[in-house]
Design a protein around this motif. Structure first.
Motif, PDB file in Angstrom:
ATOM      1  N   PHE A  31      44.639  46.563  33.042  1.00 44.27           N
ATOM      2  CA  PHE A  31      43.698  45.487  33.361  1.00 44.27           C
ATOM      3  C   PHE A  31      44.450  44.416  34.129  1.00 44.27           C
ATOM      4  O   PHE A  31      45.516  43.977  33.704  1.00 44.27           O
ATOM      5  CB  PHE A  31      43.106  44.886  32.083  1.00 44.27           C
ATOM      6  CG  PHE A  31      42.282  43.657  32.312  1.00 44.27           C
ATOM      7  CD1 PHE A  31      41.002  43.755  32.846  1.00 44.27           C
ATOM      8  CD2 PHE A  31      42.789  42.399  32.014  1.00 44.27           C
ATOM      9  CE1 PHE A  31      40.240  42.613  33.061  1.00 44.27           C
ATOM     10  CE2 PHE A  31      42.037  41.259  32.231  1.00 44.27           C
ATOM     11  CZ  PHE A  31      40.757  41.365  32.766  1.00 44.27           C
ATOM     12  N   VAL A  32      43.917  44.006  35.276  1.00 44.64           N
ATOM     13  CA  VAL A  32      44.534  42.932  36.057  1.00 44.64           C
ATOM     14  C   VAL A  32      43.483  41.902  36.415  1.00 44.64           C
ATOM     15  O   VAL A  32      42.333  42.238  36.717  1.00 44.64           O
ATOM     16  CB  VAL A  32      45.214  43.453  37.355  1.00 44.64           C
ATOM     17  CG1 VAL A  32      46.399  44.333  37.023  1.00 44.64           C
ATOM     18  CG2 VAL A  32      44.219  44.192  38.244  1.00 44.64           C
ATOM     19  N   GLN A  33      43.884  40.652  36.346  1.00 47.08           N
ATOM     20  CA  GLN A  33      43.062  39.544  36.824  1.00 47.08           C
ATOM     21  C   GLN A  33      43.707  39.041  38.107  1.00 47.08           C
ATOM     22  O   GLN A  33      44.887  38.690  38.128  1.00 47.08           O
ATOM     23  CB  GLN A  33      42.993  38.426  35.792  1.00 47.08           C
ATOM     24  CG  GLN A  33      42.048  37.303  36.166  1.00 47.08           C
ATOM     25  CD  GLN A  33      42.069  36.185  35.147  1.00 47.08           C
ATOM     26  OE1 GLN A  33      43.118  35.589  34.913  1.00 47.08           O
ATOM     27  NE2 GLN A  33      40.935  35.911  34.534  1.00 47.08           N
ATOM     28  N   LEU A  34      42.951  39.013  39.188  1.00 48.06           N
ATOM     29  CA  LEU A  34      43.468  38.666  40.504  1.00 48.06           C
ATOM     30  C   LEU A  34      43.353  37.170  40.757  1.00 48.06           C
ATOM     31  O   LEU A  34      42.591  36.468  40.080  1.00 48.06           O
ATOM     32  CB  LEU A  34      42.705  39.448  41.574  1.00 48.06           C
ATOM     33  CG  LEU A  34      42.713  40.970  41.380  1.00 48.06           C
ATOM     34  CD1 LEU A  34      41.821  41.646  42.413  1.00 48.06           C
ATOM     35  CD2 LEU A  34      44.135  41.508  41.455  1.00 48.06           C
ATOM     36  N   PRO A  35      44.097  36.631  41.729  1.00 43.78           N
ATOM     37  CA  PRO A  35      44.030  35.194  42.023  1.00 43.78           C
ATOM     38  C   PRO A  35      42.619  34.725  42.365  1.00 43.78           C
ATOM     39  O   PRO A  35      42.269  33.569  42.112  1.00 43.78           O
ATOM     40  CB  PRO A  35      44.973  35.045  43.222  1.00 43.78           C
ATOM     41  CG  PRO A  35      45.919  36.194  43.093  1.00 43.78           C
ATOM     42  CD  PRO A  35      45.114  37.318  42.526  1.00 43.78           C
ATOM     43  N   SER A  36      41.798  35.611  42.926  1.00 52.40           N
ATOM     44  CA  SER A  36      40.426  35.251  43.288  1.00 52.40           C
ATOM     45  C   SER A  36      39.534  35.054  42.068  1.00 52.40           C
ATOM     46  O   SER A  36      38.416  34.543  42.183  1.00 52.40           O
ATOM     47  CB  SER A  36      39.825  36.350  44.165  1.00 52.40           C
ATOM     48  OG  SER A  36      39.725  37.572  43.439  1.00 52.40           O
ATOM     49  N   GLY A  37      40.017  35.459  40.890  1.00 50.92           N
ATOM     50  CA  GLY A  37      39.213  35.405  39.684  1.00 50.92           C
ATOM     51  C   GLY A  37      38.572  36.736  39.346  1.00 50.92           C
ATOM     52  O   GLY A  37      38.069  36.926  38.231  1.00 50.92           O
ATOM     53  N   GLU A  38      38.551  37.659  40.311  1.00 48.47           N
ATOM     54  CA  GLU A  38      38.040  39.001  40.050  1.00 48.47           C
ATOM     55  C   GLU A  38      39.043  39.760  39.180  1.00 48.47           C
ATOM     56  O   GLU A  38      40.211  39.380  39.053  1.00 48.47           O
ATOM     57  CB  GLU A  38      37.807  39.745  41.363  1.00 48.47           C
ATOM     58  CG  GLU A  38      36.770  39.105  42.260  1.00 48.47           C
ATOM     59  CD  GLU A  38      36.591  39.884  43.544  1.00 48.47           C
ATOM     60  OE1 GLU A  38      37.066  41.042  43.611  1.00 48.47           O
ATOM     61  OE2 GLU A  38      35.987  39.346  44.485  1.00 48.47           O
ATOM     62  N   SER A  39      38.587  40.854  38.590  1.00 51.25           N
ATOM     63  CA  SER A  39      39.467  41.659  37.747  1.00 51.25           C
ATOM     64  C   SER A  39      39.210  43.138  37.997  1.00 51.25           C
ATOM     65  O   SER A  39      38.184  43.527  38.562  1.00 51.25           O
ATOM     66  CB  SER A  39      39.255  41.337  36.266  1.00 51.25           C
ATOM     67  OG  SER A  39      37.953  41.730  35.861  1.00 51.25           O
ATOM     68  N   GLN A  40      40.157  43.950  37.572  1.00 53.46           N
ATOM     69  CA  GLN A  40      40.047  45.401  37.677  1.00 53.46           C
ATOM     70  C   GLN A  40      40.516  46.019  36.368  1.00 53.46           C
ATOM     71  O   GLN A  40      41.462  45.520  35.738  1.00 53.46           O
ATOM     72  CB  GLN A  40      40.897  45.939  38.830  1.00 53.46           C
ATOM     73  CG  GLN A  40      40.492  45.427  40.203  1.00 53.46           C
ATOM     74  CD  GLN A  40      41.445  45.891  41.291  1.00 53.46           C
ATOM     75  OE1 GLN A  40      42.489  46.474  41.021  1.00 53.46           O
ATOM     76  NE2 GLN A  40      41.081  45.620  42.536  1.00 53.46           N
ATOM     77  N   LEU A  41      39.868  47.117  35.982  1.00 53.63           N
ATOM     78  CA  LEU A  41      40.306  47.908  34.832  1.00 53.63           C
ATOM     79  C   LEU A  41      40.404  49.343  35.325  1.00 53.63           C
ATOM     80  O   LEU A  41      39.389  49.988  35.587  1.00 53.63           O
ATOM     81  CB  LEU A  41      39.307  47.796  33.677  1.00 53.63           C
ATOM     82  CG  LEU A  41      39.652  48.593  32.405  1.00 53.63           C
ATOM     83  CD1 LEU A  41      40.992  48.130  31.816  1.00 53.63           C
ATOM     84  CD2 LEU A  41      38.545  48.458  31.372  1.00 53.63           C
ATOM     85  N   VAL A  42      41.639  49.813  35.483  1.00 58.54           N
ATOM     86  CA  VAL A  42      41.853  51.095  36.149  1.00 58.54           C
ATOM     87  C   VAL A  42      42.817  51.963  35.347  1.00 58.54           C
ATOM     88  O   VAL A  42      43.589  51.475  34.521  1.00 58.54           O
ATOM     89  CB  VAL A  42      42.418  50.893  37.570  1.00 58.54           C
ATOM     90  CG1 VAL A  42      41.458  50.094  38.437  1.00 58.54           C
ATOM     91  CG2 VAL A  42      43.799  50.221  37.522  1.00 58.54           C
ATOM     92  N   VAL A  43      42.755  53.251  35.632  1.00 63.04           N
ATOM     93  CA  VAL A  43      43.726  54.202  35.113  1.00 63.04           C
ATOM     94  C   VAL A  43      44.659  54.578  36.255  1.00 63.04           C
ATOM     95  O   VAL A  43      44.203  54.976  37.334  1.00 63.04           O
ATOM     96  CB  VAL A  43      43.035  55.463  34.566  1.00 63.04           C
ATOM     97  CG1 VAL A  43      44.075  56.513  34.176  1.00 63.04           C
ATOM     98  CG2 VAL A  43      42.160  55.104  33.373  1.00 63.04           C
TER      99      VAL A  43
END
Length: 232
Positions: A31-43
């Motif tokens: 799980f990553v939270q990006l500087p833009s405020g968006e996030s991703q949950l990836v394998v």
């Protein structure tokens, strides 16, 4: 003991330097939270080659790295389908993956606990996990037929179960680990001694395998002359 390790980092910043993502036989849920405020949950599946990309600010990263033989049981797919790929979790878990992403995004500070709870809920009997774990103890020391005999199974069965559970063949597993050993040993040993310490027949074998996996010769890599970066 749970068959994964979770690590969290916050407010990462790396300036303009290039970051190397080493080849790896592991699969991770990230799980990553990006500087833009968006996030991703990836394998992120096993990586058979090194990747190079620019450093960038990532405020939050939570990485659940699965122990050998467990990724397939927890994710619900043969791991070779994930090799050298980054896949959104909802592609594998459907609505459950989307819901978990929304929960993590709404409260990133508690992401590690929420991720752990989701994985605990998916734990099940995994006979292949024990077999693969035992195989990984021996494959760096002996040939595949010897490990198969040690485990009292056929070479073909071991190769099939291992590849499905780890995502790379036993041969590729050994190759990736040898390259990582070269990098771990390079500050203490050189040349033929480095090759021997890292599990190679000779220095030329090490040189060829390192370049094929890392994209540059060992001396070039150690000098920091890295390949062109790609998007992370």
């Amino acid at each position: 003991m749970k068959p994964w390790d979770i690590h969290s980092t916050c407010k990462f910043s790396g300036g303009e330097a290039t970051r190397t993502r080493l080849p790896s036989t592991s699969t991770s849920l990230i799980f990553v939270q990006l500087p833009s405020g968006e996030s991703q949950l990836v394998v992120m599946g096993p990586r058979t080659h090194a990747l190079y990309f620019p450093y960038k600010d990532i405020p939050v990263t939570v990485n659940a790295q699965f122990h050998a033989g467990w990724a397939g049981a927890l994710l619900g797919v043969p791991v070779q389908e994930l090799t050298d790929r980054v896949v959104p979790l909802h592609d594998l878990w459907g609505a459950e993956g989307k819901r978990l992403h929304e929960e993590l995004d709404s409260n990133p500070r508690n992401a590690a606990n929420r991720m752990e709870n989701a994985l605990v809920a998916r734990m099940t009997d995994n006979p292949a996990g024990a077999l693969v774990r035992e195989a990984t103890r021996w494959l760096d020391q002996e040939r595949l037929p010897e490990t198969a005999r040690r485990l009292n199974i056929s070479e073909r069965h071991l190769r099939t179960v291992f590849t499905g559970s780890v995502g790379v063949s036993p041969k590729r597993f050994v190759q990736v680990n040898r390259v990582r050993k070269v990098l771990a040993n390079a500050s203490a040993h050189k040349g033929a001694q480095l090759a021997a310490e890292s599990g190679y027949y000779d220095q030329s074998h090490m040189t060829a395998e390192f370049r094929a996996t890392m994209g540059v010769p060992l001396s070039t890599y150690l000098a920091g002359d890295l390949p062109a970066t790609a998007t992370c």
